[in-house]
Write an enzyme that holds these catalytic residues in place. Structure first.
Site, PDB file in Angstrom:
ATOM      1  N   ALA A  74       0.854  -1.184   0.000  1.00 19.43           N
ATOM      2  CA  ALA A  74       0.000   0.000   0.000  1.00 19.43           C
ATOM      3  C   ALA A  74       0.899   1.245   0.000  1.00 19.43           C
ATOM      4  CB  ALA A  74      -0.899  -0.001   1.233  1.00 19.43           C
ATOM      5  N   GLN A  76       1.269   3.542   2.222  1.00 18.89           N
ATOM      6  CA  GLN A  76       1.977   3.602   3.520  1.00 18.89           C
ATOM      7  C   GLN A  76       2.462   2.207   3.922  1.00 18.89           C
ATOM      8  OE1 GLN A  76       3.116   5.935   5.533  1.00 18.89           O
ATOM      9  NE2 GLN A  76       2.454   7.564   4.159  1.00 18.89           N
ATOM     10  N   SER A  77       3.179   1.549   3.040  1.00 18.26           N
ATOM     11  CA  SER A  77       3.648   0.192   3.319  1.00 18.26           C
ATOM     12  C   SER A  77       4.883   0.203   4.215  1.00 18.26           C
ATOM     13  CB  SER A  77       3.978  -0.494   1.991  1.00 18.26           C
ATOM     14  OG  SER A  77       4.650  -1.717   2.230  1.00 18.26           O
ATOM     15  N   ASN A  78       4.771  -0.493   5.344  1.00 20.25           N
ATOM     16  CA  ASN A  78       5.955  -0.706   6.187  1.00 20.25           C
ATOM     17  C   ASN A  78       6.921  -1.664   5.505  1.00 20.25           C
ATOM     18  OD1 ASN A  78       4.835   0.719   8.535  1.00 20.25           O
ATOM     19  ND2 ASN A  78       3.384  -0.987   8.559  1.00 20.25           N
ATOM     20  N   VAL A  80       7.526  -1.994   2.220  1.00 18.92           N
ATOM     21  CA  VAL A  80       8.343  -1.327   1.195  1.00 18.92           C
ATOM     22  C   VAL A  80       9.438  -0.503   1.874  1.00 18.92           C
ATOM     23  CG1 VAL A  80       8.330   0.357  -0.692  1.00 18.92           C
ATOM     24  CG2 VAL A  80       6.513  -1.366  -0.550  1.00 18.92           C
TER      25      VAL A  80
END
Ligand SMILES: *Cc1c(COP(=O)(O)O)cnc(C)c1O
Length: 337
Positions: A74, A76-78, A80
């Site tokens: 997403a 706000q991907s942790n 990535v």
């Protein structure tokens, strides 16, 4: 002891992560003995559960001679963000596809929190509309890069494949060793579950070690039957990869009562859980995963699910970096200066 020496591994995590009591919250809820396994303190780029997965994934990328990693999440991907940091550590480039799963989320959501850190780590980013098959989208990008002469290594969403799940096999053994040293009998583990690798690896590891500790995954996105099937599919493959017996589906437990309106959208219970952890324990949860997982644990306490003497461990999988992208959701909770 489990022998994972067949799998290349790169040390990225500060471990063992602490296992701590939440004495004030336990007293506040009048509930069982609540504990917390601090995988928000894995150390890499503000920490979180993806670090353990990336120890195996990035090591495999290096072993295969990759010059870059490609993954998705997403906005706000942790995952990535931690992948971008791990790639820096290994001297690899990182390319991320970000799915706009949360509609009209605002400027902070689009640019602050994890997105800011992705860019700090030099990751290149491209965007997709919600609802596509993101693994398929990402594989297409990988093929284009390969045709252009790059050596990309594909990491699925959340790092959730057998190689990534090995990180939580390691965590299962670490937690059991820690609990034994503290003379602590763990009765339940509660955690948030999304792309499945964390729960699958943890359950496979406990199963391989013959530990009968039940794990409750609190779903952040999908309904219970779908999530159970997805976790079980990966847990079975992970168990097979580490030489364990077949893993019965009864070992996969999911509660889908805390999702709210959907992925990335905090429910009232999510906000309450984040505030409880902050004000009772000085611990930062996140609005997408651990806030929902923690709300699930609090809900189980209030419903009388646990015995008063039970030792319940919440697995803190990280994610607080996203708080800065979600500040607006907390405006009712916070006194203006
Ligand atoms: C990715 C993530 C999870 C979910 O783990 P999965 O292995 O995807 O199920 C939980 N908490 C945080 C903070 C995460 O970033």
């Amino acid at each position: 002891m489990l022998d994972l020496s067949a799998f290349p591994r790169l040390a990225l995590s500060h471990g063992p992560t602490p296992l701590e009591p939440m004495a004030r919250l336990s007293a506040h809820l009048g509930g069982p003995n609540l504990w917390i396994k601090r995988d928000d303190c894995t150390g890499l780029a503000t920490g979180g559960n993806k670090t353990r997965k990336l120890e195996f994934l990035i090591a495999e990328a290096v072993a295969e001679g990759a010059d870059m990693v490609v993954t998705h999440g997403a906005v706000q991907s942790n995952h990535v963000r931690q992948t971008a940091a791990a790639a820096c550590r290994a001297g690899l480039d990182c390319h991320g596809l970000l799915e706009r799963r949360v509609p009209d989320a605002g400027d902070a959501y689009d640019n602050s929190g994890n997105v800011f850190l992705d860019q700090m780590f030099g990751a290149t980013l491209e965007y997709r509309a919600a609802g596509l098959d993101m693994n398929a989208e990402t594989v297409r990008v990988v093929e284009t890069l390969r045709a252009a002469g790059r050596r990309p290594y594909f990491i699925p969403g959340g790092g959730s494949n057998v190689i990534g799940a090995l990180g939580y096999v390691v965590c299962a053994e670490e937690l059991l060793t820690q609990a034994a040293a503290m003379d602590l009998k763990i009765d339940w583990i509660v955690m948030g579950t999304g792309s499945t690798g964390t729960q699958a690896g943890l359950v496979a590891g406990l199963h391989a070690l013959n530990a009968a500790v039940p794990v409750m995954g609190v779903s952040v996105r999908r309904e219970k039957p779908v999530q159970i099937a997805a976790v079980h599919s990966l847990a079975e493959k992970t168990a097979a990869a580490i030489g364990a017996d077949a893993l019965p589906v009864e070992k996969i437990r999911v509660d889908d009562g805390y999702i709210g309106a959907g992925y990335g959208l905090p429910a009232d219970s999510t906000i309450e859980a984040v505030m409880l952890a902050a004000r009772q324990e000085g611990i930062l949860l996140d609005p997408v995963y651990t806030g929902k997982g923690f709300a699930g644990m609090v809900g189980m306490v209030r419903q009388g699910f646990f015995k008063a003497t039970d030792n319940v461990v919440f697995l803190h999988t990280g994610g607080a970096t996203a708080l800065f992208a979600y500040e607006a959701f907390f405006s009712d909770q916070i006194q203006p200066a």
